[in-house]
Design a protein around this motif. Structure first.
Motif, mmCIF file in Angstrom:
data_model
loop_
_atom_site.group_PDB
_atom_site.id
_atom_site.type_symbol
_atom_site.label_atom_id
_atom_site.label_comp_id
_atom_site.label_asym_id
_atom_site.label_seq_id
_atom_site.Cartn_x
_atom_site.Cartn_y
_atom_site.Cartn_z
ATOM 1 N N LYS A 8 0.738 -1.413 -0.191
ATOM 2 C CA LYS A 8 -0.072 0.074 0.290
ATOM 3 C C LYS A 8 0.451 1.518 0.432
ATOM 4 N N GLY A 9 0.902 2.108 -0.759
ATOM 5 C CA GLY A 9 1.530 3.482 -1.181
ATOM 6 C C GLY A 9 2.619 3.605 -1.334
ATOM 7 N N LEU A 10 2.851 2.933 -2.324
ATOM 8 C CA LEU A 10 3.789 2.357 -3.368
ATOM 9 C C LEU A 10 3.996 2.855 -4.730
ATOM 10 N N PRO A 11 4.938 3.330 -4.768
ATOM 11 C CA PRO A 11 5.081 3.776 -6.431
ATOM 12 C C PRO A 11 4.980 2.649 -7.487
ATOM 13 N N VAL A 12 4.064 3.205 -7.999
ATOM 14 C CA VAL A 12 4.158 2.032 -9.816
ATOM 15 C C VAL A 12 5.096 2.557 -10.879
ATOM 16 N N TYR A 13 5.767 2.231 -11.178
ATOM 17 C CA TYR A 13 6.926 2.057 -12.296
ATOM 18 C C TYR A 13 6.235 1.856 -13.905
ATOM 19 N N ASP A 14 6.466 2.114 -14.752
ATOM 20 C CA ASP A 14 5.982 1.769 -16.104
ATOM 21 C C ASP A 14 7.829 1.576 -16.318
ATOM 22 N N GLU A 15 7.601 0.614 -17.345
ATOM 23 C CA GLU A 15 9.648 -0.140 -18.082
ATOM 24 C C GLU A 15 10.174 1.187 -18.035
ATOM 25 N N VAL A 16 10.001 2.220 -17.939
ATOM 26 C CA VAL A 16 10.913 2.999 -18.388
ATOM 27 C C VAL A 16 11.394 3.511 -17.485
ATOM 28 N N GLY A 17 10.590 3.582 -15.909
ATOM 29 C CA GLY A 17 10.943 4.018 -14.561
ATOM 30 C C GLY A 17 10.224 5.274 -14.171
ATOM 31 N N LYS A 18 9.635 5.636 -15.064
ATOM 32 C CA LYS A 18 8.486 6.804 -14.640
ATOM 33 C C LYS A 18 7.228 6.571 -13.703
ATOM 34 N N VAL A 19 6.887 7.295 -12.418
ATOM 35 C CA VAL A 19 6.111 6.945 -11.506
ATOM 36 C C VAL A 19 4.761 7.306 -12.422
ATOM 37 N N GLN A 20 3.837 6.144 -12.382
ATOM 38 C CA GLN A 20 2.437 6.627 -12.187
ATOM 39 C C GLN A 20 1.618 6.226 -12.087
ATOM 40 N N GLY A 21 1.039 6.388 -11.261
ATOM 41 C CA GLY A 21 1.377 5.693 -9.686
ATOM 42 C C GLY A 21 1.440 5.646 -8.582
ATOM 43 N N HIS A 22 0.185 4.989 -7.551
ATOM 44 C CA HIS A 22 1.207 4.804 -6.294
ATOM 45 C C HIS A 22 -0.882 3.862 -5.877
ATOM 46 N N VAL A 23 -0.113 2.380 -5.164
ATOM 47 C CA VAL A 23 -0.807 1.182 -5.498
ATOM 48 C C VAL A 23 -1.987 1.731 -3.624
ATOM 49 N N CYS A 24 -3.174 1.496 -4.050
ATOM 50 C CA CYS A 24 -3.607 2.345 -3.027
ATOM 51 C C CYS A 24 -4.685 0.786 -2.933
ATOM 52 N N ASP A 25 -5.119 -0.359 -3.533
ATOM 53 C CA ASP A 25 -5.282 -1.733 -2.998
ATOM 54 C C ASP A 25 -5.646 -2.884 -3.780
ATOM 55 N N LEU A 26 -5.861 -3.987 -2.801
ATOM 56 C CA LEU A 26 -5.305 -4.998 -3.932
ATOM 57 C C LEU A 26 -7.405 -5.843 -4.073
ATOM 58 N N VAL A 27 -7.165 -5.780 -5.392
ATOM 59 C CA VAL A 27 -8.307 -6.472 -6.063
ATOM 60 C C VAL A 27 -8.684 -7.395 -6.252
ATOM 61 N N ILE A 28 -9.674 -8.536 -5.907
ATOM 62 C CA ILE A 28 -9.886 -9.883 -5.002
ATOM 63 C C ILE A 28 -11.033 -10.639 -6.234
ATOM 64 N N SER A 29 -11.084 -11.243 -6.640
ATOM 65 C CA SER A 29 -11.521 -12.252 -7.333
ATOM 66 C C SER A 29 -13.229 -12.517 -6.598
ATOM 67 N N ASN A 30 -14.212 -13.198 -7.315
ATOM 68 C CA ASN A 30 -15.866 -13.927 -6.360
ATOM 69 C C ASN A 30 -15.111 -15.164 -5.594
ATOM 70 N N GLU A 31 -13.826 -15.383 -6.500
ATOM 71 C CA GLU A 31 -13.257 -16.765 -6.360
ATOM 72 C C GLU A 31 -13.081 -17.272 -5.133
ATOM 73 N N GLY A 32 -11.612 -15.418 -4.488
ATOM 74 C CA GLY A 32 -11.433 -15.673 -3.681
ATOM 75 C C GLY A 32 -9.882 -15.620 -4.377
ATOM 76 N N SER A 33 -9.340 -15.329 -5.841
ATOM 77 C CA SER A 33 -7.972 -15.042 -5.549
ATOM 78 C C SER A 33 -7.347 -13.719 -5.610
ATOM 79 N N VAL A 34 -6.430 -13.284 -6.258
ATOM 80 C CA VAL A 34 -5.752 -11.505 -6.306
ATOM 81 C C VAL A 34 -5.839 -11.826 -7.854
ATOM 82 N N MET A 35 -6.726 -11.053 -8.810
ATOM 83 C CA MET A 35 -6.739 -9.915 -9.934
ATOM 84 C C MET A 35 -5.360 -8.939 -10.115
#
Length: 157
Positions: A8-35
């Motif tokens: 949570k809060g970590l920066p998300v980089y594209d492959e050239v190293g530019k920050v695109q945003g920050h992690v704010c949550d985890l998305v979980i399917s109805n079956e209980g796996s992390v999407m």
């Protein structure tokens, strides 16, 4: 194996190293796996988008690198859960196979390669957490996500 609280809060980089945003949550399917990860985009209005686990190149302590940043969120909010946003499962009661209450969900441990939730961090309240600490419960199979509770099959040691 990772916990969401470490991401949570970590920066998300594209492959050239530019920050695109920050992690704010985890998305979980109805079956209980992390999407994937829900990311706040670096835009004027803080739009969120789903970054699939398949697109994550690497997880590091200083940030996450992804190969592809989605242009818009294609997430159907009625078919997925999150830990803290829409259809949140954090702070829901965890019950075992026998209907016994185990505590409230605080965090999840998941395999970043496969997207499988392998353990749950469970809280029994503020004072209990201070005196006894939080419990980590490993599961045999994916959870059953319900309206007010989450049913898991704990591994007994």
């Amino acid at each position: 194996m990772r916990t969401f609280s470490l991401l949570k809060g970590l920066p998300v980089y594209d492959e050239v190293g530019k920050v695109q945003g920050h992690v704010c949550d985890l998305v979980i399917s109805n079956e209980g796996s992390v999407m994937g990860l829900l990311m706040n985009r670096k835009t004027l209005f803080k739009k969120t988008c789903l970054v699939s686990l398949r697109d994550v190149v690497s997880f590091a302590s200083k940030g996450i690198t992804v190969r592809q940043i989605p242009k818009s969120s294609t997430m159907n909010h009625n078919k997925v859960y999150t830990l803290q946003h829409q259809r949140a499962i954090a702070n829901k009661m965890i019950m075992n196979d026998y209907g016994e209450e185990m505590g409230l969900l605080d965090d999840v441990y998941f395999s970043e390669q496969v997207g499988t939730i392998v353990a749950y961090e469970i809280s029994n309240g503020f004072f209990s957490d201070i005196t006894d600490g939080k419990k980590t419960v490993h599961a045999r199979k994916p959870p059953s996500l319900g309206g007010d509770t989450i049913e898991i099959s704990p591994i007994m040691y």
